[in-house]
Design a protein around this motif. Structure first.
Motif, mmCIF file in Angstrom:
data_model
loop_
_atom_site.group_PDB
_atom_site.id
_atom_site.type_symbol
_atom_site.label_atom_id
_atom_site.label_comp_id
_atom_site.label_asym_id
_atom_site.label_seq_id
_atom_site.Cartn_x
_atom_site.Cartn_y
_atom_site.Cartn_z
ATOM 1 N N PRO A 134 2.166 7.895 -5.174
ATOM 2 C CA PRO A 134 1.005 8.751 -5.431
ATOM 3 C C PRO A 134 0.078 8.781 -4.221
ATOM 4 O O PRO A 134 -0.108 7.768 -3.540
ATOM 5 C CB PRO A 134 0.332 8.082 -6.631
ATOM 6 N N THR A 135 -0.508 9.934 -3.966
ATOM 7 C CA THR A 135 -1.430 10.060 -2.837
ATOM 8 C C THR A 135 -2.863 9.730 -3.242
ATOM 9 O O THR A 135 -3.736 9.636 -2.377
ATOM 10 C CB THR A 135 -1.380 11.488 -2.268
ATOM 11 N N MET A 168 5.443 1.497 -6.981
ATOM 12 C CA MET A 168 4.901 1.801 -5.657
ATOM 13 C C MET A 168 5.404 0.804 -4.617
ATOM 14 O O MET A 168 5.750 1.179 -3.488
ATOM 15 C CB MET A 168 3.376 1.803 -5.704
ATOM 16 N N LYS A 169 5.476 -0.444 -4.976
ATOM 17 C CA LYS A 169 5.977 -1.468 -4.054
ATOM 18 C C LYS A 169 7.425 -1.222 -3.665
ATOM 19 O O LYS A 169 7.848 -1.537 -2.550
ATOM 20 C CB LYS A 169 5.848 -2.859 -4.692
ATOM 21 N N ARG A 170 8.183 -0.657 -4.582
ATOM 22 C CA ARG A 170 9.600 -0.387 -4.326
ATOM 23 C C ARG A 170 9.822 0.990 -3.693
ATOM 24 O O ARG A 170 10.967 1.400 -3.507
ATOM 25 C CB ARG A 170 10.381 -0.475 -5.636
ATOM 26 N N ASN A 171 8.733 1.704 -3.415
ATOM 27 C CA ASN A 171 8.804 3.053 -2.836
ATOM 28 C C ASN A 171 9.521 4.047 -3.742
ATOM 29 O O ASN A 171 10.082 5.032 -3.275
ATOM 30 C CB ASN A 171 9.483 3.021 -1.460
ATOM 31 N N VAL A 172 9.502 3.768 -5.031
ATOM 32 C CA VAL A 172 10.072 4.698 -6.001
ATOM 33 C C VAL A 172 9.054 5.778 -6.340
ATOM 34 O O VAL A 172 9.409 6.947 -6.518
ATOM 35 C CB VAL A 172 10.511 3.944 -7.272
ATOM 36 N N MET A 173 7.801 5.389 -6.432
ATOM 37 C CA MET A 173 6.712 6.340 -6.638
ATOM 38 C C MET A 173 5.712 6.192 -5.502
ATOM 39 O O MET A 173 5.473 5.072 -5.029
ATOM 40 C CB MET A 173 6.029 6.113 -7.994
ATOM 41 N N MET A 217 4.748 0.787 1.147
ATOM 42 C CA MET A 217 3.803 1.534 0.315
ATOM 43 C C MET A 217 2.955 2.434 1.216
ATOM 44 O O MET A 217 2.409 1.980 2.222
ATOM 45 C CB MET A 217 2.912 0.561 -0.466
ATOM 46 N N ILE A 218 2.837 3.711 0.859
ATOM 47 C CA ILE A 218 2.089 4.657 1.674
ATOM 48 C C ILE A 218 0.583 4.501 1.448
ATOM 49 O O ILE A 218 0.146 3.878 0.471
ATOM 50 C CB ILE A 218 2.503 6.109 1.368
ATOM 51 N N GLN A 219 -0.216 5.058 2.327
ATOM 52 C CA GLN A 219 -1.657 5.080 2.127
ATOM 53 C C GLN A 219 -1.993 6.045 0.993
ATOM 54 O O GLN A 219 -1.300 7.038 0.765
ATOM 55 C CB GLN A 219 -2.359 5.518 3.404
#
Length: 327
Positions: free
Chosen positions: A45-46, A38-43, A1-3
């Motif tokens: 959002p910033t 988000m956990k699966r890196n499918v989405m 998951m990105i920041q």
């Protein structure tokens, strides 16, 4: 998951402003779908704008309609006295969805905004036009047992997962949304989109708009309504096929009908021709089978979901029989 950036909003105006100038910002309430993606890196959002403190949880009767705030919990709506009395079809559909734990977190607005998706959307190693436009649709020639039989395109054959939305489209609901230019109303039937050439777009909301409420006009369907869902397991499973059926009866004659299907299209699928065919007819199994035949016109199966062509009309008939009190 990105920041990502995180902020809280306490008014709808502040929430909408929080999305300004950031096309990759998202609202978050219960997070039952967004956090999973988000956990699966499918989405990725910033920015997340937390709207849980915005006062949008009221459920009330006003001006010939029932208004349900976008942040009302699915469980609270399903158990609300007004909904049980006036809109039992909606209560049944909500209780058929997901698990009790998710219903206690999920909001009405979030339920509407969840992504139309399939296993190819979740797996970032596989092609999916919805996740990555132009990459292809792996489901077309892949494992497509759960997929659509109406309204498909070469770009996407995923099905909308919500049960609540099937009932809302059958009940002629409208969606009240707000943006920088004020409020507007969208007929529920026009809120979600078919895939066409842009399957990445699930609905007709603008990037800087948020759902305020859902409005359902008063109707005569409170006594004869049924939501019938067929799924692989009894709990926490999406529909293979579901049907929302509501009838306005005059004795044994149908004065008016409402029908919609889930598990068969990229959006909740309204069956208006079948509704028209039921009006003025006796509430019999023969009548219901004729309507089901009309409802299935135009259905197209893929390699692994041809069973839906037989399952669909049977579910329609059973839902109508239950709604009419013939079961």
């Amino acid at each position: 998951m990105i920041q990502f950036q995180y902020e809280r909003a306490v008014t709808a105006k502040a929430a909408i402003s929080g999305l300004a100038n950031n096309a990759n910002a998202k609202f978050i309430a219960g997070g039952t779908n967004l956090i999973d993606l988000m956990k699966r890196n499918v989405m990725a959002p910033t920015k997340l704008v937390d709207i849980n403190a915005v006062p949008l949880k009221d459920i009330q009767q006003q001006g010939g309609k029932t208004s349900i705030g976008a942040l009302a919990l699915n469980s609270a709506v399903a158990d609300h006295k007004l909904i049980l009395e006036k809109l039992p079809l909606l209560a049944q559909a909500l209780n058929a969805g997901a698990s009790a734990q998710i219903r206690n977190m999920a909001t009405v607005g979030g339920n509407m905004m969840q992504r139309t998706r399939c296993s190819y959307f979740y797996d970032t190693a596989l092609p999916c036009n919805k996740r990555e436009p132009g990459s292809g649709c792996g489901a077309l020639e892949g494992l497509n047992r759960m997929h659509a039989i109406f309204g498909t395109s070469e770009q996407c054959i995923a099905v909308h997962p919500s049960d609540m939305c099937v009932a809302l489209v059958a009940l002629d609901a409208s969606v009240v949304v707000a943006g920088p230019k004020g409020e507007r109303r969208i007929p529920f039937e026009e809120f979600h989109r078919l895939p066409g050439n842009q399957p990445e777009k699930d609905n007709t909301l603008q990037n800087n708009e948020m759902i305020i409420s859902v409005e359902i006009p008063d109707n005569a369907f409170s006594k004869n309504a049924h939501y019938f869902k067929v799924r692989d397991r009894a709990s926490y499973a999406f529909a293979l096929v579901s049907v929302a059926a509501a009838l306005h009866m005059d004795g044994k004659v149908i004065k008016e009908a409402r029908l919609a299907m889930g598990g068969v299209a990229h959006k909740p699928w309204r069956l208006k021709e079948a509704e028209q065919a039921l009006a003025g007819k006796p509430a019999t199994e023969e009548t219901f089978r004729q309507a089901a035949e009309i409802a299935m016109r135009g259905a197209k199966a893929f390699k692994y979901n041809a069973f839906k062509l037989k399952l669909g009309p049977n579910v329609i008939v059973e839902a109508l029989k239950n709604a009419a009190g013939l079961v």
